[in-house]
Design a protein around this motif. Structure first.
Motif, PDB file in Angstrom:
ATOM      1  N   ASP A  98       0.856  -1.178   0.000  1.00 28.84           N
ATOM      2  CA  ASP A  98       0.000   0.000   0.000  1.00 28.84           C
ATOM      3  C   ASP A  98       0.896   1.232   0.000  1.00 28.84           C
ATOM      4  OD1 ASP A  98      -2.443   1.231  -0.030  1.00 28.84           O
ATOM      5  OD2 ASP A  98      -2.765   1.087   2.132  1.00 28.84           O
ATOM      6  N   ARG A  99       0.505   2.250  -0.758  1.00 31.73           N
ATOM      7  CA  ARG A  99       1.281   3.486  -0.815  1.00 31.73           C
ATOM      8  C   ARG A  99       0.427   4.631  -0.296  1.00 31.73           C
ATOM      9  NH1 ARG A  99       4.057   3.023  -6.683  1.00 31.73           N
ATOM     10  NH2 ARG A  99       2.521   4.616  -7.092  1.00 31.73           N
ATOM     11  N   THR A 100       1.101   5.642   0.256  1.00 26.64           N
ATOM     12  CA  THR A 100       0.359   6.766   0.820  1.00 26.64           C
ATOM     13  C   THR A 100      -0.218   7.669  -0.258  1.00 26.64           C
ATOM     14  OG1 THR A 100       2.411   8.015   1.052  1.00 26.64           O
ATOM     15  CG2 THR A 100       1.635   6.792   2.981  1.00 26.64           C
ATOM     16  N   SER A 101       0.408   7.711  -1.416  1.00 29.50           N
ATOM     17  CA  SER A 101      -0.169   8.500  -2.506  1.00 29.50           C
ATOM     18  C   SER A 101      -0.239   7.620  -3.747  1.00 29.50           C
ATOM     19  CB  SER A 101       0.665   9.748  -2.787  1.00 29.50           C
ATOM     20  OG  SER A 101       1.869   9.415  -3.415  1.00 29.50           O
ATOM     21  N   GLY A 102      -1.389   7.553  -4.338  1.00 24.32           N
ATOM     22  CA  GLY A 102      -1.569   6.726  -5.524  1.00 24.32           C
ATOM     23  C   GLY A 102      -1.948   5.305  -5.167  1.00 24.32           C
ATOM     24  N   PRO A 103      -2.166   4.519  -6.194  1.00 25.99           N
ATOM     25  CA  PRO A 103      -2.581   3.131  -5.960  1.00 25.99           C
ATOM     26  C   PRO A 103      -1.431   2.278  -5.419  1.00 25.99           C
ATOM     27  CG  PRO A 103      -2.216   3.495  -8.287  1.00 25.99           C
ATOM     28  CD  PRO A 103      -2.065   4.836  -7.616  1.00 25.99           C
ATOM     29  N   GLY A 104      -1.791   1.202  -4.767  1.00 26.54           N
ATOM     30  CA  GLY A 104      -0.785   0.286  -4.257  1.00 26.54           C
ATOM     31  C   GLY A 104      -0.152  -0.521  -5.376  1.00 26.54           C
ATOM     32  N   VAL A 105       0.837  -1.314  -5.027  1.00 21.57           N
ATOM     33  CA  VAL A 105       1.597  -2.100  -6.003  1.00 21.57           C
ATOM     34  C   VAL A 105       1.568  -3.570  -5.597  1.00 21.57           C
ATOM     35  CG1 VAL A 105       3.887  -2.463  -6.994  1.00 21.57           C
ATOM     36  CG2 VAL A 105       3.137  -0.158  -6.451  1.00 21.57           C
ATOM     37  N   THR A 106       1.330  -4.446  -6.550  1.00 21.00           N
ATOM     38  CA  THR A 106       1.395  -5.880  -6.305  1.00 21.00           C
ATOM     39  C   THR A 106       2.745  -6.388  -6.801  1.00 21.00           C
ATOM     40  OG1 THR A 106      -0.989  -6.113  -6.569  1.00 21.00           O
ATOM     41  CG2 THR A 106       0.321  -8.116  -6.763  1.00 21.00           C
ATOM     42  N   LEU A 107       3.482  -7.064  -5.940  1.00 25.96           N
ATOM     43  CA  LEU A 107       4.750  -7.671  -6.335  1.00 25.96           C
ATOM     44  C   LEU A 107       4.473  -9.068  -6.853  1.00 25.96           C
ATOM     45  CD1 LEU A 107       7.141  -6.697  -3.409  1.00 25.96           C
ATOM     46  CD2 LEU A 107       6.847  -5.550  -5.603  1.00 25.96           C
ATOM     47  N   HIS A 108       5.190  -9.438  -7.904  1.00 28.67           N
ATOM     48  CA  HIS A 108       5.024 -10.748  -8.524  1.00 28.67           C
ATOM     49  C   HIS A 108       6.341 -11.508  -8.486  1.00 28.67           C
ATOM     50  CE1 HIS A 108       1.702  -8.449 -10.311  1.00 28.67           C
ATOM     51  NE2 HIS A 108       1.079  -9.605 -10.277  1.00 28.67           N
ATOM     52  N   ALA A 109       6.238 -12.809  -8.526  1.00 32.82           N
ATOM     53  CA  ALA A 109       7.403 -13.687  -8.602  1.00 32.82           C
ATOM     54  C   ALA A 109       7.171 -14.680  -9.732  1.00 32.82           C
ATOM     55  CB  ALA A 109       7.619 -14.425  -7.292  1.00 32.82           C
ATOM     56  N   CYS A 110       8.253 -15.230 -10.251  1.00 30.58           N
ATOM     57  CA  CYS A 110       8.121 -16.277 -11.259  1.00 30.58           C
ATOM     58  C   CYS A 110       7.771 -17.585 -10.537  1.00 30.58           C
ATOM     59  CB  CYS A 110       9.414 -16.411 -12.063  1.00 30.58           C
ATOM     60  SG  CYS A 110      10.843 -16.994 -11.139  1.00 30.58           S
ATOM     61  N   PRO A 111       7.254 -18.561 -11.236  1.00 28.17           N
ATOM     62  CA  PRO A 111       6.882 -19.828 -10.587  1.00 28.17           C
ATOM     63  C   PRO A 111       8.050 -20.517  -9.879  1.00 28.17           C
ATOM     64  CG  PRO A 111       5.862 -19.687 -12.738  1.00 28.17           C
ATOM     65  CD  PRO A 111       6.823 -18.526 -12.641  1.00 28.17           C
ATOM     66  N   ASP A 112       9.291 -20.310 -10.346  1.00 30.25           N
ATOM     67  CA  ASP A 112      10.444 -20.932  -9.699  1.00 30.25           C
ATOM     68  C   ASP A 112      10.778 -20.268  -8.360  1.00 30.25           C
ATOM     69  OD1 ASP A 112      10.783 -22.755 -11.772  1.00 30.25           O
ATOM     70  OD2 ASP A 112      12.156 -21.426 -12.861  1.00 30.25           O
ATOM     71  N   CYS A 113      10.601 -18.949  -8.287  1.00 31.93           N
ATOM     72  CA  CYS A 113      10.962 -18.213  -7.074  1.00 31.93           C
ATOM     73  C   CYS A 113       9.836 -18.139  -6.053  1.00 31.93           C
ATOM     74  CB  CYS A 113      11.396 -16.789  -7.439  1.00 31.93           C
ATOM     75  SG  CYS A 113      12.972 -16.703  -8.327  1.00 31.93           S
ATOM     76  N   ALA A 114       8.597 -18.221  -6.483  1.00 31.94           N
ATOM     77  CA  ALA A 114       7.454 -18.044  -5.586  1.00 31.94           C
ATOM     78  C   ALA A 114       7.496 -18.944  -4.347  1.00 31.94           C
ATOM     79  CB  ALA A 114       6.147 -18.235  -6.349  1.00 31.94           C
ATOM     80  N   PRO A 115       7.872 -20.226  -4.460  1.00 29.58           N
ATOM     81  CA  PRO A 115       7.896 -21.076  -3.247  1.00 29.58           C
ATOM     82  C   PRO A 115       8.942 -20.636  -2.216  1.00 29.58           C
ATOM     83  CG  PRO A 115       7.890 -22.433  -5.219  1.00 29.58           C
ATOM     84  CD  PRO A 115       8.113 -21.013  -5.659  1.00 29.58           C
ATOM     85  N   HIS A 116       9.911 -19.823  -2.621  1.00 30.63           N
ATOM     86  CA  HIS A 116      10.976 -19.387  -1.721  1.00 30.63           C
ATOM     87  C   HIS A 116      10.649 -18.084  -1.013  1.00 30.63           C
ATOM     88  CE1 HIS A 116      13.522 -22.518  -3.386  1.00 30.63           C
ATOM     89  NE2 HIS A 116      13.146 -22.115  -4.583  1.00 30.63           N
ATOM     90  N   LEU A 117       9.527 -17.472  -1.345  1.00 29.88           N
ATOM     91  CA  LEU A 117       9.141 -16.200  -0.752  1.00 29.88           C
ATOM     92  C   LEU A 117       8.023 -16.403   0.259  1.00 29.88           C
ATOM     93  CD1 LEU A 117       9.096 -14.099  -4.019  1.00 29.88           C
ATOM     94  CD2 LEU A 117      10.821 -14.021  -2.235  1.00 29.88           C
ATOM     95  N   ILE A 118       8.070 -15.625   1.318  1.00 27.60           N
ATOM     96  CA  ILE A 118       6.995 -15.647   2.303  1.00 27.60           C
ATOM     97  C   ILE A 118       5.926 -14.693   1.791  1.00 27.60           C
ATOM     98  CG2 ILE A 118       6.342 -15.080   4.678  1.00 27.60           C
ATOM     99  CD1 ILE A 118       9.289 -15.704   5.425  1.00 27.60           C
ATOM    100  N   PRO A 119       4.736 -15.185   1.515  1.00 26.96           N
ATOM    101  CA  PRO A 119       3.712 -14.289   0.977  1.00 26.96           C
ATOM    102  C   PRO A 119       3.263 -13.280   2.022  1.00 26.96           C
ATOM    103  CG  PRO A 119       2.778 -16.438   1.434  1.00 26.96           C
ATOM    104  CD  PRO A 119       4.252 -16.542   1.679  1.00 26.96           C
TER     105      PRO A 119
END
Length: 56
Positions: free
Chosen positions: A22-43
């Protein structure tokens, strides 16, 4: 949709949403990961997981 992986910084045509920032000005941002990296990230919270009263 094509996105840049937030972990390996490569383009992916199969992005997985892993976090909403969430950002204080403007819309928030969604971060994306590739299918290989996604399992290594804490959502983090995604937009639909944040209570409406907490959204900007």
């Amino acid at each position: 949709m094509i996105a840049i992986c937030c972990r390996c910084v490569r383009e992916t045509t199969a992005p997985v949403a892993v976090r909403y920032i969430d950002r204080t000005s403007g819309p928030g941002v969604t971060l994306h990961a590739c299918p290989d990296c996604a399992p290594h990230l804490i959502p983090g919270p995604l937009l639909w997981e944040i209570a409406p009263s907490q959204r900007g």
